[in-house]
Design a protein around this motif. Structure first.
Motif, PDB file in Angstrom:
ATOM      1  N   ALA A  48       4.141  -3.154   9.167  1.00 14.06           N
ATOM      2  CA  ALA A  48       4.987  -2.985   7.986  1.00 14.06           C
ATOM      3  C   ALA A  48       6.410  -2.663   8.417  1.00 14.06           C
ATOM      4  O   ALA A  48       6.625  -1.815   9.285  1.00 14.06           O
ATOM      5  CB  ALA A  48       4.448  -1.869   7.087  1.00 14.06           C
ATOM      6  N   GLY A  49       7.367  -3.352   7.807  1.00 13.22           N
ATOM      7  CA  GLY A  49       8.765  -3.107   8.112  1.00 13.22           C
ATOM      8  C   GLY A  49       9.637  -3.101   6.879  1.00 13.22           C
ATOM      9  O   GLY A  49      10.852  -3.225   6.977  1.00 13.22           O
ATOM     10  N   GLU A  50       8.998  -2.942   5.720  1.00 11.18           N
ATOM     11  CA  GLU A  50       9.738  -2.973   4.458  1.00 11.18           C
ATOM     12  C   GLU A  50       9.194  -1.899   3.527  1.00 11.18           C
ATOM     13  O   GLU A  50       7.978  -1.778   3.359  1.00 11.18           O
ATOM     14  CB  GLU A  50       9.612  -4.358   3.815  1.00 11.18           C
ATOM     15  N   TYR A  51      10.091  -1.135   2.932  1.00 11.99           N
ATOM     16  CA  TYR A  51       9.725  -0.052   2.020  1.00 11.99           C
ATOM     17  C   TYR A  51      10.294  -0.372   0.643  1.00 11.99           C
ATOM     18  O   TYR A  51      11.481  -0.639   0.491  1.00 11.99           O
ATOM     19  CB  TYR A  51      10.312   1.276   2.526  1.00 11.99           C
ATOM     20  N   PHE A  58       0.845  -1.197   0.000  1.00 11.42           N
ATOM     21  CA  PHE A  58       0.000   0.000   0.000  1.00 11.42           C
ATOM     22  C   PHE A  58       0.875   1.239   0.000  1.00 11.42           C
ATOM     23  O   PHE A  58       2.041   1.213   0.424  1.00 11.42           O
ATOM     24  CB  PHE A  58      -0.967   0.008   1.189  1.00 11.42           C
ATOM     25  N   ASP A  59       0.307   2.319  -0.487  1.00 13.88           N
ATOM     26  CA  ASP A  59       1.019   3.593  -0.577  1.00 13.88           C
ATOM     27  C   ASP A  59       1.126   4.209   0.814  1.00 13.88           C
ATOM     28  O   ASP A  59       0.096   4.497   1.433  1.00 13.88           O
ATOM     29  CB  ASP A  59       0.260   4.530  -1.516  1.00 13.88           C
ATOM     30  N   ARG A  77       6.670  12.757  -0.865  1.00 13.83           N
ATOM     31  CA  ARG A  77       7.133  11.418  -1.247  1.00 13.83           C
ATOM     32  C   ARG A  77       8.605  11.241  -0.890  1.00 13.83           C
ATOM     33  O   ARG A  77       8.995  10.240  -0.267  1.00 13.83           O
ATOM     34  CB  ARG A  77       6.916  11.192  -2.743  1.00 13.83           C
ATOM     35  N   ARG A  78       9.433  12.201  -1.269  1.00 12.82           N
ATOM     36  CA  ARG A  78      10.870  12.096  -1.004  1.00 12.82           C
ATOM     37  C   ARG A  78      11.151  12.116   0.500  1.00 12.82           C
ATOM     38  O   ARG A  78      12.015  11.375   0.996  1.00 12.82           O
ATOM     39  CB  ARG A  78      11.620  13.225  -1.714  1.00 12.82           C
ATOM     40  N   ASN A 110       0.210   9.521 -11.701  1.00 11.55           N
ATOM     41  CA  ASN A 110       1.575   9.489 -12.216  1.00 11.55           C
ATOM     42  C   ASN A 110       2.646   9.721 -11.148  1.00 11.55           C
ATOM     43  O   ASN A 110       3.777  10.080 -11.459  1.00 11.55           O
ATOM     44  CB  ASN A 110       1.732  10.514 -13.350  1.00 11.55           C
ATOM     45  N   ASP A 111       2.311   9.525  -9.892  1.00 16.09           N
ATOM     46  CA  ASP A 111       3.272   9.626  -8.806  1.00 16.09           C
ATOM     47  C   ASP A 111       4.156   8.378  -8.797  1.00 16.09           C
ATOM     48  O   ASP A 111       3.798   7.344  -9.354  1.00 16.09           O
ATOM     49  CB  ASP A 111       2.514   9.745  -7.473  1.00 16.09           C
ATOM     50  N   ASP A 112       5.347   8.477  -8.157  1.00 13.72           N
ATOM     51  CA  ASP A 112       6.162   7.278  -7.966  1.00 13.72           C
ATOM     52  C   ASP A 112       5.364   6.258  -7.158  1.00 13.72           C
ATOM     53  O   ASP A 112       4.676   6.616  -6.196  1.00 13.72           O
ATOM     54  CB  ASP A 112       7.447   7.625  -7.199  1.00 13.72           C
ATOM     55  N   SER A 113       5.486   4.997  -7.526  1.00 19.26           N
ATOM     56  CA  SER A 113       4.669   3.962  -6.892  1.00 19.26           C
ATOM     57  C   SER A 113       5.405   3.325  -5.709  1.00 19.26           C
ATOM     58  O   SER A 113       5.530   2.096  -5.620  1.00 19.26           O
ATOM     59  CB  SER A 113       4.261   2.893  -7.913  1.00 19.26           C
TER      60      SER A 113
END
Length: 288
Positions: free
Chosen positions: A157-160, A138-139, A254-255, A175-178
């Protein structure tokens, strides 16, 4: 597969809580196996994700194949026979986990509990087959979904994963980074049982002194807090609207979030809940 006595007990309880959740939401939830139903699910997913009818996230013929292979295609219908939600999951090799491919509800029905009923049905489906875990992506910027996954259901969650799907289109992703978090839902864990009974722990952001603030968000307000080893990180209230109104600011979020989350995960922290105001709670991995 023969279930242990404990897992059978949890599976039986999961069936009851899934039935209660469907009743509360005013829907009938079942495994879809008919082609007309798959076509309706295809159309629903296209509507939810804002995609053209000829470019569905999952076409009906693939849904039919997933179901025929013995995997899970769940559908929720209201009392008028209208499809109000659907979810799809496949089973990983060895039957050790389910992987949720997609789930969505009819726009305007998100607060009725249809999504919760769908996920509890999938949980019961997995436990009845001896499957102990479900995972999905999920985003991290969509705080509403994050809260549902980590607080309402009891996943962690523990992984990106950066740009997990590559370029995406449609009204939702814009169109955002997924970038995605990997949700892990231990289906038989006590926390998941509590959540299935609507007894989920509600994380609350502590009152924090200014010296606890570790960084500000792109909007200039506190966004990362260290509260005696429990970390908190804020995401925008509505990233979908922000993407449409100010894509530059959305990209900055996002960044920023990518940097914070990857650092915390590398340090052994796990995201274990989200507040109503969009603050993630991070605890050491053993406390998740």
């Amino acid at each position: 597969m023969t279930l242990s006595t404990h897992l059978r007990s949890v599976a039986d309880h999961a069936h009851l809580t899934a039935t209660d959740a469907a009743r509360s939401a005013g829907v009938s939830v079942h495994d879809e196996r008919e082609l007309p139903g798959f076509a309706s699910i295809e159309a629903l997913f296209s509507l939810v994700w804002g995609l053209p009818p000829r470019e569905p996230p999952i076409p009906a013929e693939l849904l039919r194949s997933i179901s025929h292979a013995g995997c899970n295609v769940t559908a929720a219908y209201d009392s008028h026979g209208t499809l109000t939600g659907a979810a799809v999951a496949i089973v990983s090799p060895g039957d050790t986990s389910m992987y949720s491919l997609i789930a969505g509800v009819l726009p305007g029905t998100a607060d009725r509990g249809v999504g919760f009923a769908l996920k509890l049905h999938q949980r019961a489906w997995g436990l009845a087959r001896g499957i102990p875990t479900m995972t999905w992506t999920f985003d991290p910027l969509v705080s509403r979904n994050a809260r549902f996954n980590l607080t309402k259901l009891g996943a962690h969650a523990g992984e990106y994963e950066q740009d997990f799907y590559g370029p995406m289109h449609g009204a939702i992703n814009a169109n955002d980074d997924s970038d995605r978090l990997i949700a892990v839902w231990p289906l038989a864990r006590q926390r998941s049982v509590d959540c299935s009974e609507a007894r989920a722990e509600q994380p609350e952001l502590p009152i924090f002194p200014v010296e606890s603030v570790r960084s500000l968000g792109p909007d200039g307000d506190p966004a990362v807090i260290d509260d005696a080893g429990v970390w908190w990180c804020r995401v925008p209230e509505d990233i979908v609207r922000l993407r449409a109104q100010n894509p530059t600011l959305a990209a900055e979020w996002r960044r920023s979030i990518r940097s914070v989350f990857t650092e915390l995960f590398a340090a052994g922290y796990v995201a274990s809940g989200v507040t109503r105001s969009g603050w993630y709670r991070f605890v050491s991995g053993g406390q998740a």
